[in-house]
Write a protein that holds these residues in place. Structure first.
Motif, mmCIF file in Angstrom:
data_model
loop_
_atom_site.group_PDB
_atom_site.id
_atom_site.type_symbol
_atom_site.label_atom_id
_atom_site.label_comp_id
_atom_site.label_asym_id
_atom_site.label_seq_id
_atom_site.Cartn_x
_atom_site.Cartn_y
_atom_site.Cartn_z
ATOM 1 N N SER A 2 5.092 16.035 -5.176
ATOM 2 C CA SER A 2 5.392 16.521 -4.151
ATOM 3 C C SER A 2 6.350 15.999 -3.268
ATOM 4 O O SER A 2 6.406 14.368 -3.786
ATOM 5 C CB SER A 2 4.075 16.132 -2.895
ATOM 6 O OG SER A 2 4.581 16.067 -1.310
ATOM 7 N N PRO A 50 0.966 5.617 0.445
ATOM 8 C CA PRO A 50 0.423 6.800 1.357
ATOM 9 C C PRO A 50 0.432 7.654 -0.244
ATOM 10 O O PRO A 50 1.305 7.922 -0.877
ATOM 11 C CB PRO A 50 0.539 6.159 2.331
ATOM 12 C CG PRO A 50 2.072 5.559 2.588
ATOM 13 C CD PRO A 50 1.900 5.213 1.575
ATOM 14 N N SER A 51 -0.868 8.369 -0.220
ATOM 15 C CA SER A 51 -0.917 9.228 -0.789
ATOM 16 C C SER A 51 0.437 10.381 -0.585
ATOM 17 O O SER A 51 0.891 10.827 0.466
ATOM 18 C CB SER A 51 -2.226 10.725 -1.107
ATOM 19 O OG SER A 51 -3.218 9.674 -1.045
ATOM 20 N N ASN A 52 0.756 11.009 -1.583
ATOM 21 C CA ASN A 52 2.313 11.901 -1.228
ATOM 22 C C ASN A 52 2.672 11.373 -0.408
ATOM 23 O O ASN A 52 4.681 12.047 -0.127
ATOM 24 C CB ASN A 52 1.955 13.391 -0.405
ATOM 25 C CG ASN A 52 0.714 14.097 -0.281
ATOM 26 O OD1 ASN A 52 0.384 14.546 -1.739
ATOM 27 N ND2 ASN A 52 -0.026 14.401 -0.379
ATOM 28 N N THR A 53 3.484 10.384 -1.664
ATOM 29 C CA THR A 53 5.056 9.356 -1.273
ATOM 30 C C THR A 53 5.236 9.199 -2.128
ATOM 31 O O THR A 53 4.636 8.504 -3.103
ATOM 32 C CB THR A 53 4.524 8.534 0.249
ATOM 33 O OG1 THR A 53 3.730 8.714 1.407
ATOM 34 C CG2 THR A 53 5.751 7.622 0.672
ATOM 35 N N CYS A 81 1.126 -1.103 0.266
ATOM 36 C CA CYS A 81 0.124 -0.119 -0.304
ATOM 37 C C CYS A 81 1.094 1.116 0.192
ATOM 38 O O CYS A 81 2.380 1.130 0.341
ATOM 39 C CB CYS A 81 -1.081 -0.360 1.599
ATOM 40 S SG CYS A 81 -2.103 -1.436 1.633
ATOM 41 N N ALA A 88 5.536 6.357 -7.532
ATOM 42 C CA ALA A 88 4.214 7.507 -6.559
ATOM 43 C C ALA A 88 2.478 7.201 -6.637
ATOM 44 O O ALA A 88 2.228 5.775 -6.898
ATOM 45 C CB ALA A 88 4.284 8.990 -7.164
ATOM 46 N N GLN A 89 1.851 8.096 -6.210
ATOM 47 C CA GLN A 89 0.201 7.930 -6.070
ATOM 48 C C GLN A 89 -0.184 9.333 -6.348
ATOM 49 O O GLN A 89 -0.134 10.401 -5.814
ATOM 50 C CB GLN A 89 -0.370 7.214 -4.220
ATOM 51 C CG GLN A 89 -1.258 7.281 -4.514
ATOM 52 C CD GLN A 89 -2.223 6.177 -4.365
ATOM 53 O OE1 GLN A 89 -1.351 4.854 -5.179
ATOM 54 N NE2 GLN A 89 -2.783 5.232 -3.998
ATOM 55 N N THR A 90 -0.625 9.531 -7.443
ATOM 56 C CA THR A 90 -1.657 10.884 -8.147
ATOM 57 C C THR A 90 -0.817 11.040 -7.787
ATOM 58 O O THR A 90 -1.245 13.227 -8.152
ATOM 59 C CB THR A 90 -3.410 10.837 -6.707
ATOM 60 O OG1 THR A 90 -2.102 10.700 -5.862
ATOM 61 C CG2 THR A 90 -3.934 9.774 -6.595
ATOM 62 N N GLN A 91 0.182 11.141 -8.448
ATOM 63 C CA GLN A 91 1.461 12.428 -8.925
ATOM 64 C C GLN A 91 1.797 12.120 -10.080
ATOM 65 O O GLN A 91 2.348 10.842 -9.957
ATOM 66 C CB GLN A 91 1.879 13.100 -7.845
ATOM 67 C CG GLN A 91 2.819 11.848 -6.923
ATOM 68 C CD GLN A 91 3.234 13.357 -5.478
ATOM 69 O OE1 GLN A 91 3.796 14.101 -5.846
ATOM 70 N NE2 GLN A 91 4.047 12.657 -4.754
ATOM 71 N N SER A 128 -5.808 0.702 -9.986
ATOM 72 C CA SER A 128 -4.814 1.707 -8.835
ATOM 73 C C SER A 128 -4.308 2.387 -9.034
ATOM 74 O O SER A 128 -4.520 2.874 -10.747
ATOM 75 C CB SER A 128 -3.422 1.431 -8.874
ATOM 76 O OG SER A 128 -2.481 1.263 -7.774
#
Length: 254
Positions: free
Chosen positions: A242, A23-26, A21, A128-131, A110
Motif C-alpha cells: 500500500s 501508523p499502519s499502511n503508511t 510512531c 513502513a509498518q507490517t508490509q 516493532s
C-alpha cells in the motif's frame, strides 16, 4: 512537494532522540545528505556491523567509502527513532539475497520494515509498518547508453516507450523506469535477476503520472509502486503493498 534532503549531522545527534510512531499502511521517507564531519563519520562507522565494515573497507575511493558509511550509519539513526533505542543497538540480519531486516529481538519490539537507496551523495530511506517496502533513488546521467541498457534489461514494451521519447529525454525516462522496477525488486528482495519478471507501464506525466506494474512468478506479494517528486536531474520511486499514504519525514516534524 519535492523530496528534500536533510543534514546527517543533525539526524545522527542521539541527544535529540524522540520516539516516532508509524501508523499502519503508511510509508515514511527520509532524505539525507551524505556529508558530515570527521566526528560524524567516526560515529556512523561505530554503528556498523562487521559485514558493513568489511564492505566499506573494500571500496577503493575515499568519497565512495565515506558515503557508504554515512548512508548505513544514517539508516541506523533513522531506525533507532522508531525502535526507541540508540543507533548502536540497531542490529540487522540479511536474507539469502542480501536484503537487510531487523534481528528477531528487535522485530519483537516493532513490526517496522525499511529499505535504503543512496546515490551521488544522497540517501533515501523508506520505513513502513507490517508490509515490505522498497525504495530507489537515482541521479539522471545522460552519458549512459540508454538504447543498449534498456534493450538488455527491460521488457520490449518498456524499451519501446523509452526509445519513443525525444532523444534529450531518453535518459530521464530510462531512469524513471529503472527506479520503479528497482523499488519493486527491493521490496520483494529479489535482486536484479528479476528485472525481466516485472513490467512497468507509465501513463501521463508530471503530477498526473500513474504507474501500473505487472509482476511475474518471482513476486509473492501484490505490490504497488509510486513515483516520488524530485528536483530536476533526479528520479525516485517507492513500492509496497500500500503506497496510498507516503509522507516525507524530517526532524522538523517532531
Amino acid at each position: 512537494m519535492l523530496i528534500s534532503f536533510q543534514s546527517l549531522e543533525r539526524l545522527a545527534d542521539i541527544g535529540r532522540q524522540n520516539h516516532i510512531c508509524l501508523p499502519s499502511n503508511t510509508v515514511h521517507l527520509w532524505g539525507i545528505e551524505l556529508d558530515g564531519s570527521k566526528r560524524c563519520l567516526e560515529q556512523c562507522t561505530s554503528w556498523l556491523d562487521e559485514i558493513e565494515r568489511h564492505r566499506a573497507a573494500r571500496l577503493v575511493r575515499d568519497d565512495i567509502r565515506q558515503r557508504y558509511v554515512l548512508a548505513h550509519g544514517g539508516l541506523r539513526a533513522v531506525l533507532s527513532r522508531y525502535l526507541g533505542v540508540t543507533p548502536d543497538v540497531v542490529a540487522l540480519e540479511r536474507s539469502a539475497t542480501g536484503k537487510p531486516f531487523l534481528t528477531r529481538e528487535l522485530r519483537d519490539r516493532s513490526a517496522i520494515t525499511f529499505n535504503l537507496s543512496h546515490a551521488y551523495g544522497r540517501a533515501l530511506i523508506a520505513v513502513a509498518q507490517t508490509q515490505e517496502v522498497g525504495v530507489d533513488l537515482e541521479c539522471v546521467r545522460s552519458e549512459i547508453e540508454v538504447a543498449k541498457l534498456s534493450k538488455r534489461y527491460f521488457t520490449r514494451s518498456e524499451h519501446t516507450a523509452i526509445m519513443q521519447a525525444p532523444e534529450e529525454q531518453r535518459a530521464m525516462r530510462f531512469f524513471r523506469y529503472w527506479v520503479a522496477k528497482e523499488a519493486l525488486l527491493k521490496a520483494q528482495g529479489i535482486g536484479l535477476r528479476g528485472l525481466s519478471d516485472c513490467e512497468v507501464c507509465i501513463e501521463g506525466d508530471g503530477v498526473d503520472m500513474e504507474v501500473r506494474a505487472r509482476l511475474g512468478a518471482q513476486f509473492t506479494d501484490t505490490l504497488q509502486v509510486r513515483f516520488l517528486p524530485c528536483e530536476n536531474g533526479w528520479e525516485a520511486a517507492v513500492a509496497a503493498q500500500s503506497v496510498d499514504s507516503v509522507i516525507q519525514f524530517d526532524l522538523g516534524q517532531q
